[in-house]
Design a protein around this motif. Structure first.
Motif, PDB file in Angstrom:
ATOM      1  N   GLU A  55      -0.437   3.382 -16.354  1.00 40.11           N
ATOM      2  CA  GLU A  55      -1.655   4.014 -16.875  1.00 40.11           C
ATOM      3  C   GLU A  55      -2.483   2.983 -17.631  1.00 40.11           C
ATOM      4  O   GLU A  55      -1.962   2.177 -18.386  1.00 40.11           O
ATOM      5  CB  GLU A  55      -1.299   5.197 -17.774  1.00 40.11           C
ATOM      6  N   GLY A  56      -3.774   3.002 -17.380  1.00 43.63           N
ATOM      7  CA  GLY A  56      -4.674   2.060 -18.015  1.00 43.63           C
ATOM      8  C   GLY A  56      -4.760   0.730 -17.285  1.00 43.63           C
ATOM      9  O   GLY A  56      -5.529  -0.141 -17.671  1.00 43.63           O
ATOM     10  N   GLU A  57      -3.953   0.567 -16.265  1.00 39.34           N
ATOM     11  CA  GLU A  57      -3.962  -0.663 -15.471  1.00 39.34           C
ATOM     12  C   GLU A  57      -4.733  -0.410 -14.177  1.00 39.34           C
ATOM     13  O   GLU A  57      -4.728   0.700 -13.654  1.00 39.34           O
ATOM     14  CB  GLU A  57      -2.532  -1.079 -15.107  1.00 39.34           C
ATOM     15  N   SER A  58      -5.354  -1.421 -13.671  1.00 41.68           N
ATOM     16  CA  SER A  58      -6.027  -1.329 -12.387  1.00 41.68           C
ATOM     17  C   SER A  58      -4.981  -1.392 -11.277  1.00 41.68           C
ATOM     18  O   SER A  58      -4.289  -2.404 -11.135  1.00 41.68           O
ATOM     19  CB  SER A  58      -7.025  -2.475 -12.217  1.00 41.68           C
ATOM     20  N   ILE A  59      -4.859  -0.314 -10.518  1.00 39.71           N
ATOM     21  CA  ILE A  59      -3.904  -0.289  -9.416  1.00 39.71           C
ATOM     22  C   ILE A  59      -4.231  -1.383  -8.408  1.00 39.71           C
ATOM     23  O   ILE A  59      -3.334  -2.045  -7.875  1.00 39.71           O
ATOM     24  CB  ILE A  59      -3.856   1.102  -8.751  1.00 39.71           C
ATOM     25  N   ASP A  60      -5.520  -1.609  -8.159  1.00 43.41           N
ATOM     26  CA  ASP A  60      -5.910  -2.673  -7.233  1.00 43.41           C
ATOM     27  C   ASP A  60      -5.412  -4.031  -7.711  1.00 43.41           C
ATOM     28  O   ASP A  60      -4.919  -4.843  -6.926  1.00 43.41           O
ATOM     29  CB  ASP A  60      -7.434  -2.719  -7.049  1.00 43.41           C
ATOM     30  N   HIS A  61      -5.530  -4.267  -9.007  1.00 43.67           N
ATOM     31  CA  HIS A  61      -5.066  -5.526  -9.601  1.00 43.67           C
ATOM     32  C   HIS A  61      -3.542  -5.652  -9.455  1.00 43.67           C
ATOM     33  O   HIS A  61      -3.032  -6.703  -9.064  1.00 43.67           O
ATOM     34  CB  HIS A  61      -5.490  -5.576 -11.072  1.00 43.67           C
ATOM     35  N   ASN A  80       6.575 -13.492 -10.854  1.00 42.06           N
ATOM     36  CA  ASN A  80       7.208 -12.221 -10.529  1.00 42.06           C
ATOM     37  C   ASN A  80       6.641 -11.140 -11.448  1.00 42.06           C
ATOM     38  O   ASN A  80       6.812 -11.207 -12.656  1.00 42.06           O
ATOM     39  CB  ASN A  80       8.722 -12.353 -10.721  1.00 42.06           C
ATOM     40  N   PRO A  81       5.966 -10.137 -10.894  1.00 39.28           N
ATOM     41  CA  PRO A  81       5.373  -9.106 -11.740  1.00 39.28           C
ATOM     42  C   PRO A  81       6.408  -8.213 -12.400  1.00 39.28           C
ATOM     43  O   PRO A  81       6.085  -7.453 -13.315  1.00 39.28           O
ATOM     44  CB  PRO A  81       4.495  -8.309 -10.770  1.00 39.28           C
ATOM     45  N   LEU A  82       7.659  -8.300 -11.991  1.00 37.95           N
ATOM     46  CA  LEU A  82       8.709  -7.465 -12.565  1.00 37.95           C
ATOM     47  C   LEU A  82       9.552  -8.191 -13.599  1.00 37.95           C
ATOM     48  O   LEU A  82      10.233  -7.566 -14.392  1.00 37.95           O
ATOM     49  CB  LEU A  82       9.616  -6.922 -11.458  1.00 37.95           C
ATOM     50  N   GLU A 124       0.833  -1.209   0.000  1.00 35.67           N
ATOM     51  CA  GLU A 124       0.000   0.000   0.000  1.00 35.67           C
ATOM     52  C   GLU A 124       0.868   1.260   0.000  1.00 35.67           C
ATOM     53  O   GLU A 124       0.651   2.169  -0.803  1.00 35.67           O
ATOM     54  CB  GLU A 124      -0.927  -0.016   1.215  1.00 35.67           C
ATOM     55  N   VAL A 125       1.842   1.308   0.895  1.00 35.95           N
ATOM     56  CA  VAL A 125       2.737   2.473   0.967  1.00 35.95           C
ATOM     57  C   VAL A 125       3.533   2.605  -0.326  1.00 35.95           C
ATOM     58  O   VAL A 125       3.686   3.702  -0.872  1.00 35.95           O
ATOM     59  CB  VAL A 125       3.672   2.369   2.197  1.00 35.95           C
ATOM     60  N   MET A 126       4.023   1.498  -0.829  1.00 34.64           N
ATOM     61  CA  MET A 126       4.811   1.521  -2.055  1.00 34.64           C
ATOM     62  C   MET A 126       4.006   2.091  -3.222  1.00 34.64           C
ATOM     63  O   MET A 126       4.488   2.963  -3.958  1.00 34.64           O
ATOM     64  CB  MET A 126       5.296   0.108  -2.391  1.00 34.64           C
ATOM     65  N   PHE A 127       2.776   1.628  -3.390  1.00 35.51           N
ATOM     66  CA  PHE A 127       1.980   2.102  -4.520  1.00 35.51           C
ATOM     67  C   PHE A 127       1.500   3.535  -4.336  1.00 35.51           C
ATOM     68  O   PHE A 127       1.313   4.253  -5.325  1.00 35.51           O
ATOM     69  CB  PHE A 127       0.825   1.145  -4.817  1.00 35.51           C
ATOM     70  N   MET A 128       1.326   3.987  -3.106  1.00 32.42           N
ATOM     71  CA  MET A 128       1.006   5.404  -2.898  1.00 32.42           C
ATOM     72  C   MET A 128       2.152   6.270  -3.406  1.00 32.42           C
ATOM     73  O   MET A 128       1.929   7.330  -3.979  1.00 32.42           O
ATOM     74  CB  MET A 128       0.730   5.702  -1.416  1.00 32.42           C
ATOM     75  N   ARG A 129       3.362   5.806  -3.215  1.00 39.53           N
ATOM     76  CA  ARG A 129       4.533   6.535  -3.695  1.00 39.53           C
ATOM     77  C   ARG A 129       4.648   6.433  -5.222  1.00 39.53           C
ATOM     78  O   ARG A 129       4.966   7.409  -5.887  1.00 39.53           O
ATOM     79  CB  ARG A 129       5.790   5.993  -3.033  1.00 39.53           C
ATOM     80  N   ILE A 130       4.386   5.250  -5.761  1.00 40.34           N
ATOM     81  CA  ILE A 130       4.535   5.023  -7.204  1.00 40.34           C
ATOM     82  C   ILE A 130       3.595   5.893  -8.018  1.00 40.34           C
ATOM     83  O   ILE A 130       3.995   6.467  -9.031  1.00 40.34           O
ATOM     84  CB  ILE A 130       4.334   3.524  -7.529  1.00 40.34           C
ATOM     85  N   VAL A 131       2.336   5.978  -7.601  1.00 43.15           N
ATOM     86  CA  VAL A 131       1.367   6.729  -8.413  1.00 43.15           C
ATOM     87  C   VAL A 131       1.677   8.219  -8.464  1.00 43.15           C
ATOM     88  O   VAL A 131       1.173   8.918  -9.341  1.00 43.15           O
ATOM     89  CB  VAL A 131      -0.100   6.488  -7.971  1.00 43.15           C
ATOM     90  N   GLY A 132       2.536   8.697  -7.586  1.00 45.05           N
ATOM     91  CA  GLY A 132       2.935  10.097  -7.622  1.00 45.05           C
ATOM     92  C   GLY A 132       4.292  10.324  -8.267  1.00 45.05           C
ATOM     93  O   GLY A 132       4.770  11.457  -8.318  1.00 45.05           O
ATOM     94  N   ASP A 133       4.906   9.283  -8.777  1.00 47.44           N
ATOM     95  CA  ASP A 133       6.254   9.369  -9.334  1.00 47.44           C
ATOM     96  C   ASP A 133       6.187   9.366 -10.859  1.00 47.44           C
ATOM     97  O   ASP A 133       5.829   8.362 -11.481  1.00 47.44           O
ATOM     98  CB  ASP A 133       7.088   8.183  -8.838  1.00 47.44           C
ATOM     99  N   LEU A 134       6.552  10.473 -11.449  1.00 47.06           N
ATOM    100  CA  LEU A 134       6.486  10.604 -12.909  1.00 47.06           C
ATOM    101  C   LEU A 134       7.408   9.626 -13.644  1.00 47.06           C
ATOM    102  O   LEU A 134       7.165   9.323 -14.811  1.00 47.06           O
ATOM    103  CB  LEU A 134       6.810  12.038 -13.322  1.00 47.06           C
ATOM    104  N   ARG A 135       8.433   9.132 -12.975  1.00 47.46           N
ATOM    105  CA  ARG A 135       9.349   8.177 -13.622  1.00 47.46           C
ATOM    106  C   ARG A 135       8.673   6.847 -13.919  1.00 47.46           C
ATOM    107  O   ARG A 135       9.036   6.167 -14.874  1.00 47.46           O
ATOM    108  CB  ARG A 135      10.585   7.924 -12.759  1.00 47.46           C
ATOM    109  N   GLY A 194      -2.598  -6.309  -5.915  1.00 46.26           N
ATOM    110  CA  GLY A 194      -2.898  -7.697  -5.562  1.00 46.26           C
ATOM    111  C   GLY A 194      -1.798  -8.641  -6.002  1.00 46.26           C
ATOM    112  O   GLY A 194      -1.361  -9.519  -5.243  1.00 46.26           O
ATOM    113  N   HIS A 195      -1.335  -8.452  -7.243  1.00 45.70           N
ATOM    114  CA  HIS A 195      -0.243  -9.298  -7.744  1.00 45.70           C
ATOM    115  C   HIS A 195       1.027  -9.086  -6.938  1.00 45.70           C
ATOM    116  O   HIS A 195       1.731 -10.051  -6.606  1.00 45.70           O
ATOM    117  CB  HIS A 195       0.043  -9.014  -9.222  1.00 45.70           C
ATOM    118  N   MET A 196       1.324  -7.834  -6.623  1.00 49.54           N
ATOM    119  CA  MET A 196       2.538  -7.551  -5.865  1.00 49.54           C
ATOM    120  C   MET A 196       2.440  -8.108  -4.451  1.00 49.54           C
ATOM    121  O   MET A 196       3.421  -8.647  -3.925  1.00 49.54           O
ATOM    122  CB  MET A 196       2.801  -6.045  -5.842  1.00 49.54           C
ATOM    123  N   ARG A 197       1.254  -8.017  -3.835  1.00 44.14           N
ATOM    124  CA  ARG A 197       1.063  -8.591  -2.487  1.00 44.14           C
ATOM    125  C   ARG A 197       1.328 -10.097  -2.496  1.00 44.14           C
ATOM    126  O   ARG A 197       2.039 -10.616  -1.647  1.00 44.14           O
ATOM    127  CB  ARG A 197      -0.371  -8.362  -2.007  1.00 44.14           C
TER     128      ARG A 197
END
Length: 106
Positions: A33-39, A61-63, A16-27, A42-45
């Motif tokens: 974009e176009g992906e469900s953040i919840d989805h 591995n999602p990466l 949760e903390v990681m994705f809050m940071r990611i969605v604000g990072d222009l890099r 979930g995969h990352m969890r």
């Protein structure tokens, strides 16, 4: 290691903390974009829990093989590290998690 970090409760909080940071990072923001953040969360969890020795959900591995450039991957990992630090995951465990994330990139 899964129990040492606090189980799924800590994994949930880290993601949760990681994705809050990611969605604000222009890099990296545009990659999702176009992906469900919840989805994505979930995969990352599931993957992070499995990586730490928790339930094996067969989540890949999602990466691995992602379209992230090295700069984007480093930014993503920086957000994960910051989340681990924010939630005071013990340094030794955080280092092992980060090592496994970097090893999974290849």
């Amino acid at each position: 290691m899964y129990e040492q970090i606090g189980g799924m409760g800590t994994v949930d909080a880290v993601v949760e903390v990681m994705f809050m940071r990611i969605v604000g990072d222009l890099r990296v923001k545009s990659i999702f974009e176009g992906e469900s953040i919840d989805h994505l969360q979930g995969h990352m969890r599931e993957y992070l829990a499995k990586l730490c020795g928790g339930p094996d959900s067969n989540t890949p591995n999602p990466l691995a093989g992602s379209a992230l450039s090295d700069t984007q991957f480093d930014a993503f990992c920086g957000h994960l590290q910051a989340a681990l630090n924010t939630l005071e995951v013990p340094q030794q465990i955080a280092a092992m998690v980060m090592g496994m994330i970097y090893a999974g990139r290849e």
